[in-house]
Motif scaffolding. Structure first.
Motif: not given
Lengths: 267, 267
Positions: A88, A92, A111-112, A115-116, A118-121
Protein backbone atom coordinates in the motif's frame (compact mmCIF):
# COMPACT_ATOMS: atom_id res chain seq x y z
CA UNK A 1 11.31 -12.27 3.89
CA UNK A 2 8.95 -9.28 3.73
CA UNK A 3 10.10 -8.56 0.17
CA UNK A 4 9.64 -12.21 -0.68
CA UNK A 5 6.09 -12.08 0.69
CA UNK A 6 5.32 -8.93 -1.32
CA UNK A 7 6.71 -10.43 -4.51
CA UNK A 8 4.98 -13.78 -3.89
CA UNK A 9 1.52 -12.26 -4.21
CA UNK A 10 2.36 -9.43 -6.61
CA UNK A 11 3.96 -11.82 -9.09
CA UNK A 12 1.47 -14.67 -8.64
CA UNK A 13 0.19 -14.18 -12.17
CA UNK A 14 -2.91 -12.03 -11.96
CA UNK A 15 -4.72 -10.95 -15.11
CA UNK A 16 -3.23 -7.41 -14.85
CA UNK A 17 -6.56 -5.92 -15.89
CA UNK A 18 -6.05 -2.78 -13.80
CA UNK A 19 -2.58 -1.91 -15.18
CA UNK A 20 -3.83 -2.49 -18.73
CA UNK A 21 -6.83 -0.24 -18.13
CA UNK A 22 -4.55 2.44 -16.72
CA UNK A 23 -2.22 2.39 -19.72
CA UNK A 24 -5.06 2.15 -22.26
CA UNK A 25 -6.81 5.16 -20.65
CA UNK A 26 -3.57 7.14 -20.80
CA UNK A 27 -3.24 6.39 -24.52
CA UNK A 28 -6.89 7.06 -25.41
CA UNK A 29 -6.52 10.69 -24.28
CA UNK A 30 -3.33 11.02 -26.33
CA UNK A 31 -0.73 10.41 -23.61
CA UNK A 32 2.42 8.31 -23.98
CA UNK A 33 2.16 5.01 -22.13
CA UNK A 34 5.34 5.76 -20.18
CA UNK A 35 3.45 8.46 -18.25
CA UNK A 36 1.15 5.81 -16.78
CA UNK A 37 3.60 2.97 -16.07
CA UNK A 38 4.31 3.79 -12.39
CA UNK A 39 0.57 4.31 -11.79
CA UNK A 40 -0.18 1.02 -13.57
CA UNK A 41 2.23 -0.75 -11.22
CA UNK A 42 0.73 1.08 -8.25
CA UNK A 43 -2.86 0.00 -8.93
CA UNK A 44 -1.69 -3.62 -9.20
CA UNK A 45 0.13 -3.25 -5.86
CA UNK A 46 -3.06 -1.89 -4.25
CA UNK A 47 -5.10 -4.70 -5.77
CA UNK A 48 -2.63 -7.29 -4.48
CA UNK A 49 -2.61 -5.70 -1.04
CA UNK A 50 -6.41 -5.88 -0.86
CA UNK A 51 -6.31 -9.57 -1.81
CA UNK A 52 -3.70 -10.37 0.85
CA UNK A 53 -5.69 -8.64 3.60
CA UNK A 54 -9.07 -9.96 2.41
CA UNK A 55 -7.73 -13.54 2.47
CA UNK A 56 -6.64 -13.31 6.15
CA UNK A 57 -8.26 -15.72 8.63
CA UNK A 58 -9.98 -12.81 10.38
CA UNK A 59 -11.55 -11.76 7.04
CA UNK A 60 -12.60 -14.17 4.26
CA UNK A 61 -10.22 -16.89 5.50
CA UNK A 62 -9.16 -18.12 2.07
CA UNK A 63 -6.46 -20.74 1.49
CA UNK A 64 -6.15 -20.51 -2.28
CA UNK A 65 -5.58 -17.51 -4.53
CA UNK A 66 -4.52 -17.45 -8.15
CA UNK A 67 -3.94 -21.18 -7.89
CA UNK A 68 -1.43 -20.88 -5.05
CA UNK A 69 -1.64 -20.94 -1.24
CA UNK A 70 -2.59 -17.51 0.09
CA UNK A 71 0.08 -15.20 1.47
CA UNK A 72 -0.57 -15.89 5.16
CA UNK A 73 -0.54 -19.65 4.51
CA UNK A 74 3.04 -19.35 3.27
CA UNK A 75 4.48 -16.50 5.34
CA UNK A 76 2.27 -16.34 8.43
CA UNK A 77 -0.42 -13.84 9.35
CA UNK A 78 1.95 -11.25 10.79
CA UNK A 79 4.05 -11.04 7.64
CA UNK A 80 0.92 -11.06 5.45
CA UNK A 81 -0.50 -8.01 7.26
CA UNK A 82 2.83 -6.21 6.91
CA UNK A 83 3.32 -7.23 3.27
CA UNK A 84 -0.07 -5.65 2.53
CA UNK A 85 0.81 -2.48 4.41
CA UNK A 86 4.10 -2.27 2.53
CA UNK A 87 2.51 -2.72 -0.86
CA UNK A 88 0.00 0.00 0.00
CA UNK A 89 2.72 2.43 0.98
CA UNK A 90 5.02 1.47 -1.88
CA UNK A 91 2.25 2.11 -4.39
CA UNK A 92 2.14 5.75 -3.30
CA UNK A 93 5.90 6.02 -3.13
CA UNK A 94 6.24 4.67 -6.65
CA UNK A 95 3.65 6.98 -8.22
CA UNK A 96 4.99 10.02 -6.38
CA UNK A 97 8.66 9.44 -7.10
CA UNK A 98 8.81 7.50 -10.38
CA UNK A 99 6.27 9.24 -12.61
CA UNK A 100 8.18 11.32 -15.16
CA UNK A 101 7.15 13.74 -17.88
CA UNK A 102 3.89 14.68 -16.15
CA UNK A 103 3.08 18.00 -14.43
CA UNK A 104 3.31 17.61 -10.61
CA UNK A 105 -0.27 18.80 -10.10
CA UNK A 106 -1.50 15.93 -12.29
CA UNK A 107 0.59 13.39 -10.39
CA UNK A 108 -0.79 14.80 -7.15
CA UNK A 109 -4.36 14.48 -8.45
CA UNK A 110 -3.58 10.86 -9.32
CA UNK A 111 -2.31 10.21 -5.79
CA UNK A 112 -5.51 11.69 -4.33
CA UNK A 113 -7.69 9.65 -6.66
CA UNK A 114 -5.88 6.40 -5.85
CA UNK A 115 -6.03 7.01 -2.11
CA UNK A 116 -9.76 7.67 -2.29
CA UNK A 117 -10.30 4.35 -4.08
CA UNK A 118 -8.84 2.49 -1.10
CA UNK A 119 -10.39 4.06 1.98
CA UNK A 120 -13.87 4.25 3.42
CA UNK A 121 -15.28 5.40 0.08
CA UNK A 122 -13.59 2.53 -1.72
CA UNK A 123 -12.11 -0.93 -1.18
CA UNK A 124 -12.35 -0.81 2.60
CA UNK A 125 -15.99 0.31 2.59
CA UNK A 126 -16.86 -2.61 0.33
CA UNK A 127 -15.05 -5.14 2.47
CA UNK A 128 -16.65 -3.81 5.68
CA UNK A 129 -20.19 -4.17 4.30
CA UNK A 130 -19.27 -7.50 2.70
CA UNK A 131 -18.08 -8.91 6.03
CA UNK A 132 -21.20 -7.66 7.78
CA UNK A 133 -23.45 -9.39 5.19
CA UNK A 134 -21.72 -12.78 4.95
CA UNK A 135 -23.39 -15.71 6.63
CA UNK A 136 -25.81 -13.60 8.62
CA UNK A 137 -28.88 -14.77 6.67
CA UNK A 138 -30.02 -11.18 6.62
CA UNK A 139 -31.95 -10.26 3.53
CA UNK A 140 -29.27 -8.67 1.36
CA UNK A 141 -30.87 -6.75 -1.49
CA UNK A 142 -29.62 -5.63 -4.88
CA UNK A 143 -28.80 -2.17 -3.49
CA UNK A 144 -26.49 -3.57 -0.84
CA UNK A 145 -24.94 -5.95 -3.35
CA UNK A 146 -24.20 -3.08 -5.72
CA UNK A 147 -22.75 -1.04 -2.86
CA UNK A 148 -20.35 -3.87 -2.01
CA UNK A 149 -19.27 -4.36 -5.61
CA UNK A 150 -18.98 -0.72 -6.49
CA UNK A 151 -16.68 -0.24 -3.56
CA UNK A 152 -14.83 -3.52 -3.34
CA UNK A 153 -14.13 -4.03 -7.02
CA UNK A 154 -15.26 -1.09 -9.08
CA UNK A 155 -13.54 1.66 -7.06
CA UNK A 156 -10.05 0.47 -7.97
CA UNK A 157 -10.97 -0.31 -11.58
CA UNK A 158 -12.35 3.21 -11.81
CA UNK A 159 -9.21 4.65 -10.25
CA UNK A 160 -7.04 2.67 -12.68
CA UNK A 161 -8.82 4.26 -15.66
CA UNK A 162 -9.01 7.74 -14.13
CA UNK A 163 -5.32 7.71 -13.13
CA UNK A 164 -4.36 6.82 -16.68
CA UNK A 165 -6.58 9.58 -18.09
CA UNK A 166 -5.20 12.19 -15.68
CA UNK A 167 -1.56 11.23 -16.24
CA UNK A 168 -2.09 11.07 -20.01
CA UNK A 169 -3.16 14.73 -19.99
CA UNK A 170 -6.91 14.20 -20.50
CA UNK A 171 -9.32 17.13 -20.20
CA UNK A 172 -11.80 17.18 -17.31
CA UNK A 173 -14.53 16.11 -19.72
CA UNK A 174 -12.49 13.19 -21.04
CA UNK A 175 -11.64 12.09 -17.51
CA UNK A 176 -15.34 12.10 -16.58
CA UNK A 177 -16.35 10.12 -19.70
CA UNK A 178 -13.72 7.53 -18.87
CA UNK A 179 -14.88 7.48 -15.26
CA UNK A 180 -18.37 6.51 -16.50
CA UNK A 181 -16.82 3.82 -18.71
CA UNK A 182 -14.89 2.53 -15.70
CA UNK A 183 -17.99 2.43 -13.47
CA UNK A 184 -19.81 0.24 -15.97
CA UNK A 185 -16.96 -2.21 -16.39
CA UNK A 186 -16.37 -2.17 -12.64
CA UNK A 187 -19.84 -3.52 -12.05
CA UNK A 188 -19.50 -5.81 -15.06
CA UNK A 189 -16.32 -7.28 -13.59
CA UNK A 190 -18.08 -8.30 -10.40
CA UNK A 191 -21.18 -9.69 -12.10
CA UNK A 192 -18.92 -11.92 -14.20
CA UNK A 193 -16.95 -12.91 -11.08
CA UNK A 194 -20.19 -14.03 -9.42
CA UNK A 195 -21.23 -15.98 -12.53
CA UNK A 196 -17.84 -17.73 -12.75
CA UNK A 197 -18.05 -18.70 -9.08
CA UNK A 198 -21.12 -20.86 -9.79
CA UNK A 199 -20.20 -22.10 -13.30
CA UNK A 200 -16.49 -22.98 -12.99
CA UNK A 201 -14.35 -25.35 -10.92
CA UNK A 202 -11.66 -24.26 -8.44
CA UNK A 203 -9.04 -25.55 -10.84
CA UNK A 204 -10.35 -23.43 -13.71
CA UNK A 205 -10.59 -20.33 -11.49
CA UNK A 206 -7.34 -20.72 -9.59
CA UNK A 207 -9.27 -19.98 -6.40
CA UNK A 208 -11.88 -21.75 -4.30
CA UNK A 209 -15.03 -22.08 -6.46
CA UNK A 210 -18.55 -22.24 -5.06
CA UNK A 211 -17.26 -20.35 -2.06
CA UNK A 212 -19.92 -17.63 -2.28
CA UNK A 213 -22.64 -20.26 -2.07
CA UNK A 214 -20.89 -22.12 0.75
CA UNK A 215 -20.73 -19.02 2.95
CA UNK A 216 -24.21 -17.90 1.87
CA UNK A 217 -22.94 -14.76 0.18
CA UNK A 218 -25.38 -12.67 -1.84
CA UNK A 219 -24.42 -12.74 -5.53
CA UNK A 220 -26.00 -11.69 -8.83
CA UNK A 221 -26.86 -15.24 -9.96
CA UNK A 222 -28.45 -15.83 -6.55
CA UNK A 223 -30.51 -12.64 -6.76
CA UNK A 224 -31.36 -12.58 -10.47
CA UNK A 225 -30.91 -16.18 -11.58
CA UNK A 226 -27.98 -17.22 -13.81
CA UNK A 227 -29.59 -16.30 -17.15
CA UNK A 228 -30.68 -12.81 -16.10
CA UNK A 229 -27.25 -12.22 -14.54
CA UNK A 230 -25.62 -13.04 -17.89
CA UNK A 231 -28.00 -10.67 -19.70
CA UNK A 232 -27.16 -7.96 -17.18
CA UNK A 233 -23.45 -8.49 -17.91
CA UNK A 234 -23.99 -8.02 -21.66
CA UNK A 235 -26.00 -4.85 -21.05
CA UNK A 236 -23.24 -3.38 -18.88
CA UNK A 237 -20.64 -4.17 -21.53
CA UNK A 238 -22.66 -2.33 -24.19
CA UNK A 239 -23.25 0.68 -21.92
CA UNK A 240 -19.55 0.84 -21.11
CA UNK A 241 -18.54 0.91 -24.76
CA UNK A 242 -21.08 3.67 -25.49
CA UNK A 243 -19.00 5.94 -23.23
CA UNK A 244 -16.10 5.66 -25.66
CA UNK A 245 -18.04 7.00 -28.68
CA UNK A 246 -16.41 10.42 -28.67
CA UNK A 247 -12.84 9.18 -28.52
CA UNK A 248 -10.62 8.38 -31.50
CA UNK A 249 -11.85 4.97 -32.64
CA UNK A 250 -8.40 3.42 -33.13
CA UNK A 251 -7.04 4.69 -29.84
CA UNK A 252 -10.14 3.39 -28.05
CA UNK A 253 -9.68 -0.15 -29.37
CA UNK A 254 -7.63 -1.40 -26.38
CA UNK A 255 -10.35 -0.21 -23.97
CA UNK A 256 -13.05 -1.88 -26.07
CA UNK A 257 -11.01 -5.09 -26.08
CA UNK A 258 -10.56 -4.91 -22.32
CA UNK A 259 -14.31 -4.46 -21.78
CA UNK A 260 -14.97 -7.51 -23.98
CA UNK A 261 -12.28 -9.44 -22.17
CA UNK A 262 -13.84 -8.63 -18.79
CA UNK A 263 -17.28 -9.65 -20.08
CA UNK A 264 -16.16 -12.94 -21.62
CA UNK A 265 -13.26 -14.08 -19.45
CA UNK A 266 -13.31 -17.67 -18.24
CA UNK A 267 -11.40 -17.22 -14.99
CA UNK B 1 -18.48 1.31 12.32
CA UNK B 2 -15.27 1.55 10.30
CA UNK B 3 -15.21 5.32 10.86
CA UNK B 4 -15.89 4.75 14.54
CA UNK B 5 -12.95 2.32 14.68
CA UNK B 6 -10.67 4.83 12.93
CA UNK B 7 -11.71 7.64 15.25
CA UNK B 8 -11.47 5.42 18.33
CA UNK B 9 -7.71 4.98 17.93
CA UNK B 10 -6.92 8.29 16.24
CA UNK B 11 -8.61 10.28 19.01
CA UNK B 12 -7.48 8.10 21.92
CA UNK B 13 -5.31 10.89 23.26
CA UNK B 14 -1.79 10.30 21.98
CA UNK B 15 0.97 12.76 22.73
CA UNK B 16 0.78 14.19 19.17
CA UNK B 17 4.58 14.41 19.07
CA UNK B 18 4.71 13.78 15.31
CA UNK B 19 2.21 16.48 14.30
CA UNK B 20 3.96 18.97 16.58
CA UNK B 21 7.33 18.10 15.04
CA UNK B 22 5.86 18.53 11.57
CA UNK B 23 4.46 21.98 12.31
CA UNK B 24 7.55 23.11 14.22
CA UNK B 25 9.80 22.04 11.32
CA UNK B 26 7.60 23.97 8.90
CA UNK B 27 7.91 27.11 11.00
CA UNK B 28 11.66 26.83 11.64
CA UNK B 29 12.33 27.13 7.89
CA UNK B 30 10.03 30.16 7.70
CA UNK B 31 6.82 28.49 6.51
CA UNK B 32 3.32 29.23 7.78
CA UNK B 33 1.97 26.47 9.98
CA UNK B 34 -1.12 26.11 7.76
CA UNK B 35 1.08 24.60 5.03
CA UNK B 36 1.90 21.66 7.31
CA UNK B 37 -1.49 20.99 8.94
CA UNK B 38 -2.70 18.27 6.52
CA UNK B 39 0.72 16.61 6.70
CA UNK B 40 0.67 16.84 10.50
CA UNK B 41 -2.69 15.05 10.53
CA UNK B 42 -1.38 12.50 8.05
CA UNK B 43 1.66 11.50 10.12
CA UNK B 44 -0.60 10.99 13.15
CA UNK B 45 -2.90 8.80 11.02
CA UNK B 46 0.08 6.71 9.91
CA UNK B 47 1.31 6.43 13.48
CA UNK B 48 -2.16 5.33 14.65
CA UNK B 49 -2.41 2.82 11.82
CA UNK B 50 0.92 1.27 12.80
CA UNK B 51 -0.22 0.96 16.42
CA UNK B 52 -3.51 -0.71 15.42
CA UNK B 53 -1.75 -3.27 13.22
CA UNK B 54 1.14 -3.84 15.66
CA UNK B 55 -1.33 -4.56 18.48
CA UNK B 56 -3.11 -7.33 16.51
CA UNK B 57 -3.07 -10.86 17.96
CA UNK B 58 -0.88 -12.09 15.10
CA UNK B 59 1.67 -9.35 15.90
CA UNK B 60 2.45 -8.05 19.42
CA UNK B 61 -0.97 -9.18 20.75
CA UNK B 62 -1.56 -6.18 23.00
CA UNK B 63 -4.80 -5.57 24.94
CA UNK B 64 -4.13 -2.08 26.21
CA UNK B 65 -3.05 1.07 24.38
CA UNK B 66 -3.14 4.66 25.59
CA UNK B 67 -5.04 3.41 28.64
CA UNK B 68 -7.87 1.90 26.58
CA UNK B 69 -8.60 -1.53 25.11
CA UNK B 70 -6.84 -1.93 21.76
CA UNK B 71 -8.78 -1.48 18.52
CA UNK B 72 -9.30 -5.19 17.76
CA UNK B 73 -10.49 -5.81 21.34
CA UNK B 74 -13.33 -3.34 20.74
CA UNK B 75 -14.12 -3.75 17.03
CA UNK B 76 -12.79 -7.21 16.15
CA UNK B 77 -9.70 -8.16 14.18
CA UNK B 78 -11.27 -7.75 10.76
CA UNK B 79 -12.35 -4.17 11.38
CA UNK B 80 -9.01 -3.37 13.03
CA UNK B 81 -7.09 -4.48 9.93
CA UNK B 82 -9.39 -2.43 7.71
CA UNK B 83 -9.33 0.63 9.99
CA UNK B 84 -5.54 0.59 9.72
CA UNK B 85 -5.66 0.25 5.94
CA UNK B 86 -8.13 3.15 5.75
CA UNK B 87 -6.05 5.42 7.92
CA UNK B 88 -3.02 4.64 5.77
CA UNK B 89 -4.88 5.51 2.57
CA UNK B 90 -6.62 8.54 4.05
CA UNK B 91 -3.30 9.97 5.19
CA UNK B 92 -2.18 10.13 1.55
CA UNK B 93 -5.54 11.39 0.35
CA UNK B 94 -5.49 14.17 2.93
CA UNK B 95 -1.97 15.38 2.15
CA UNK B 96 -2.54 15.19 -1.61
CA UNK B 97 -5.92 16.94 -1.66
CA UNK B 98 -5.95 19.27 1.37
CA UNK B 99 -2.53 20.90 1.35
CA UNK B 100 -2.93 24.49 0.15
CA UNK B 101 -0.50 27.27 -0.65
CA UNK B 102 2.38 24.89 -1.42
CA UNK B 103 3.86 24.17 -4.86
CA UNK B 104 2.63 20.77 -6.15
CA UNK B 105 6.18 19.44 -6.57
CA UNK B 106 6.80 20.00 -2.85
CA UNK B 107 3.56 18.27 -1.89
CA UNK B 108 4.56 15.39 -4.14
CA UNK B 109 7.98 15.19 -2.49
CA UNK B 110 6.20 15.07 0.87
CA UNK B 111 4.00 12.19 -0.31
CA UNK B 112 7.07 10.25 -1.46
CA UNK B 113 8.89 10.89 1.81
CA UNK B 114 5.92 9.78 3.91
CA UNK B 115 5.40 6.62 1.86
CA UNK B 116 9.05 5.68 2.24
CA UNK B 117 8.79 6.02 6.03
CA UNK B 118 6.13 3.29 6.09
CA UNK B 119 7.35 0.54 3.80
CA UNK B 120 10.23 -1.87 3.87
CA UNK B 121 12.69 0.94 4.53
CA UNK B 122 10.57 2.21 7.42
CA UNK B 123 7.90 1.14 9.90
CA UNK B 124 7.28 -2.24 8.29
CA UNK B 125 10.96 -3.14 8.15
CA UNK B 126 11.28 -2.39 11.87
CA UNK B 127 8.24 -4.46 12.78
CA UNK B 128 9.41 -7.41 10.67
CA UNK B 129 12.82 -7.55 12.36
CA UNK B 130 11.20 -6.89 15.75
CA UNK B 131 8.84 -9.84 15.33
CA UNK B 132 11.68 -12.10 14.22
CA UNK B 133 13.74 -11.17 17.34
CA UNK B 134 11.07 -11.43 20.02
CA UNK B 135 11.16 -14.47 22.27
CA UNK B 136 13.61 -16.36 20.09
CA UNK B 137 16.45 -16.16 22.60
CA UNK B 138 18.73 -15.32 19.73
CA UNK B 139 21.54 -12.99 20.68
CA UNK B 140 20.16 -9.62 19.59
CA UNK B 141 22.94 -7.06 19.51
CA UNK B 142 23.00 -3.28 19.64
CA UNK B 143 23.15 -3.11 15.82
CA UNK B 144 19.92 -5.07 15.42
CA UNK B 145 18.28 -3.08 18.20
CA UNK B 146 19.18 0.18 16.47
CA UNK B 147 17.89 -1.16 13.15
CA UNK B 148 14.54 -1.97 14.75
CA UNK B 149 14.25 1.41 16.43
CA UNK B 150 15.45 3.46 13.50
CA UNK B 151 12.83 1.83 11.33
CA UNK B 152 9.96 1.24 13.71
CA UNK B 153 10.03 4.56 15.50
CA UNK B 154 12.55 6.92 14.03
CA UNK B 155 11.48 6.64 10.37
CA UNK B 156 8.12 8.29 10.97
CA UNK B 157 9.52 10.87 13.37
CA UNK B 158 12.06 11.71 10.68
CA UNK B 159 9.35 11.91 8.04
CA UNK B 160 7.27 14.18 10.28
CA UNK B 161 10.12 16.66 10.52
CA UNK B 162 11.16 16.37 6.87
CA UNK B 163 7.58 16.80 5.62
CA UNK B 164 7.22 19.97 7.66
CA UNK B 165 10.53 21.29 6.33
CA UNK B 166 9.64 20.51 2.70
CA UNK B 167 6.13 21.98 2.93
CA UNK B 168 7.45 25.06 4.76
CA UNK B 169 9.67 25.83 1.79
CA UNK B 170 13.01 24.80 3.32
CA UNK B 171 16.17 24.63 1.18
CA UNK B 172 17.76 21.23 0.52
CA UNK B 173 20.42 22.05 3.10
CA UNK B 174 17.85 22.99 5.73
CA UNK B 175 15.87 19.83 5.05
CA UNK B 176 19.01 17.71 5.52
CA UNK B 177 19.98 19.46 8.79
CA UNK B 178 16.48 18.83 10.11
CA UNK B 179 16.67 15.23 8.93
CA UNK B 180 19.78 14.77 11.10
CA UNK B 181 17.97 16.40 14.03
CA UNK B 182 15.06 14.02 13.47
CA UNK B 183 17.29 10.93 13.36
CA UNK B 184 18.77 11.79 16.74
CA UNK B 185 15.43 12.37 18.42
CA UNK B 186 14.01 9.30 16.69
CA UNK B 187 16.55 7.12 18.42
CA UNK B 188 16.16 9.15 21.61
CA UNK B 189 12.42 8.51 21.57
CA UNK B 190 12.90 4.75 21.54
CA UNK B 191 15.63 4.71 24.20
CA UNK B 192 13.30 6.65 26.50
CA UNK B 193 10.42 4.27 25.63
CA UNK B 194 12.58 1.34 26.68
CA UNK B 195 13.58 3.06 29.92
CA UNK B 196 9.95 3.88 30.77
CA UNK B 197 8.94 0.26 30.14
CA UNK B 198 11.13 -0.89 33.05
CA UNK B 199 10.68 2.11 35.39
CA UNK B 200 6.94 2.85 35.16
CA UNK B 201 3.68 1.03 35.91
CA UNK B 202 1.05 0.14 33.30
CA UNK B 203 -1.22 2.77 34.83
CA UNK B 204 1.39 5.50 34.46
CA UNK B 205 2.16 4.49 30.87
CA UNK B 206 -1.37 3.83 29.65
CA UNK B 207 -0.08 0.60 28.12
CA UNK B 208 1.18 -2.73 29.43
CA UNK B 209 4.41 -2.06 31.33
CA UNK B 210 7.23 -4.57 31.71
CA UNK B 211 6.01 -6.14 28.49
CA UNK B 212 9.42 -5.99 26.81
CA UNK B 213 10.93 -8.00 29.65
CA UNK B 214 8.02 -10.45 29.74
CA UNK B 215 8.43 -11.34 26.05
CA UNK B 216 12.23 -11.27 26.31
CA UNK B 217 12.58 -8.31 23.95
CA UNK B 218 15.97 -6.73 23.54
CA UNK B 219 15.97 -3.18 24.91
CA UNK B 220 18.54 -0.50 25.70
CA UNK B 221 18.31 -0.98 29.50
CA UNK B 222 18.78 -4.71 28.98
CA UNK B 223 21.80 -4.22 26.74
CA UNK B 224 23.46 -1.23 28.43
CA UNK B 225 22.04 -1.26 31.96
CA UNK B 226 19.57 1.38 33.11
CA UNK B 227 22.12 4.04 34.03
CA UNK B 228 24.09 3.87 30.80
CA UNK B 229 20.84 3.89 28.83
CA UNK B 230 19.85 7.14 30.56
CA UNK B 231 23.26 8.66 29.78
CA UNK B 232 22.86 7.61 26.15
CA UNK B 233 19.48 9.38 26.05
CA UNK B 234 21.01 12.63 27.31
CA UNK B 235 23.81 12.40 24.75
CA UNK B 236 21.31 11.96 21.91
CA UNK B 237 19.28 14.95 23.11
CA UNK B 238 22.40 17.16 23.06
CA UNK B 239 23.46 15.93 19.62
CA UNK B 240 19.95 16.57 18.27
CA UNK B 241 19.92 20.16 19.48
CA UNK B 242 23.36 20.80 17.94
CA UNK B 243 21.76 20.28 14.53
CA UNK B 244 19.60 23.36 15.11
CA UNK B 245 22.53 25.73 15.64
CA UNK B 246 22.25 27.40 12.24
CA UNK B 247 18.53 28.14 12.44
CA UNK B 248 16.93 31.28 13.87
CA UNK B 249 17.13 30.76 17.62
CA UNK B 250 13.58 31.91 18.40
CA UNK B 251 12.02 29.91 15.61
CA UNK B 252 13.95 26.83 16.73
CA UNK B 253 12.60 26.99 20.28
CA UNK B 254 9.61 24.69 19.67
CA UNK B 255 11.91 21.99 18.24
CA UNK B 256 14.27 22.37 21.21
CA UNK B 257 11.30 22.07 23.57
CA UNK B 258 10.08 18.97 21.75
CA UNK B 259 13.50 17.33 22.00
CA UNK B 260 13.57 18.06 25.76
CA UNK B 261 10.02 16.78 26.09
CA UNK B 262 10.92 13.53 24.32
CA UNK B 263 13.98 13.13 26.56
CA UNK B 264 12.19 13.81 29.84
CA UNK B 265 8.65 12.56 29.27
CA UNK B 266 7.16 10.33 31.96
CA UNK B 267 4.80 8.28 29.76
Amino acid sequence: MIHEAMRYSLLAGGKRVRPMLCIAACEVVGGHHSAAIPAACAVEMIHTMSLIHDDLPCMDNDDLRRGKPTNHKVFGEDVAVLAGDSLLAFAFEFIATSTTGVAPNRVLAAVGELAKAIGTEGLVAGQVVDLSCTGTNTNVGLDTLEFIHIHKTAALLEASVVLGAILGGGSDEQVEKLRMFARKIGLLFQVVDDILDVTKSSEELGKTAGKDLAVDKTTYPKLLGLEKAMEFAEKLNEEAKEQLAEFDRDKALPLVALADYIAHRQN
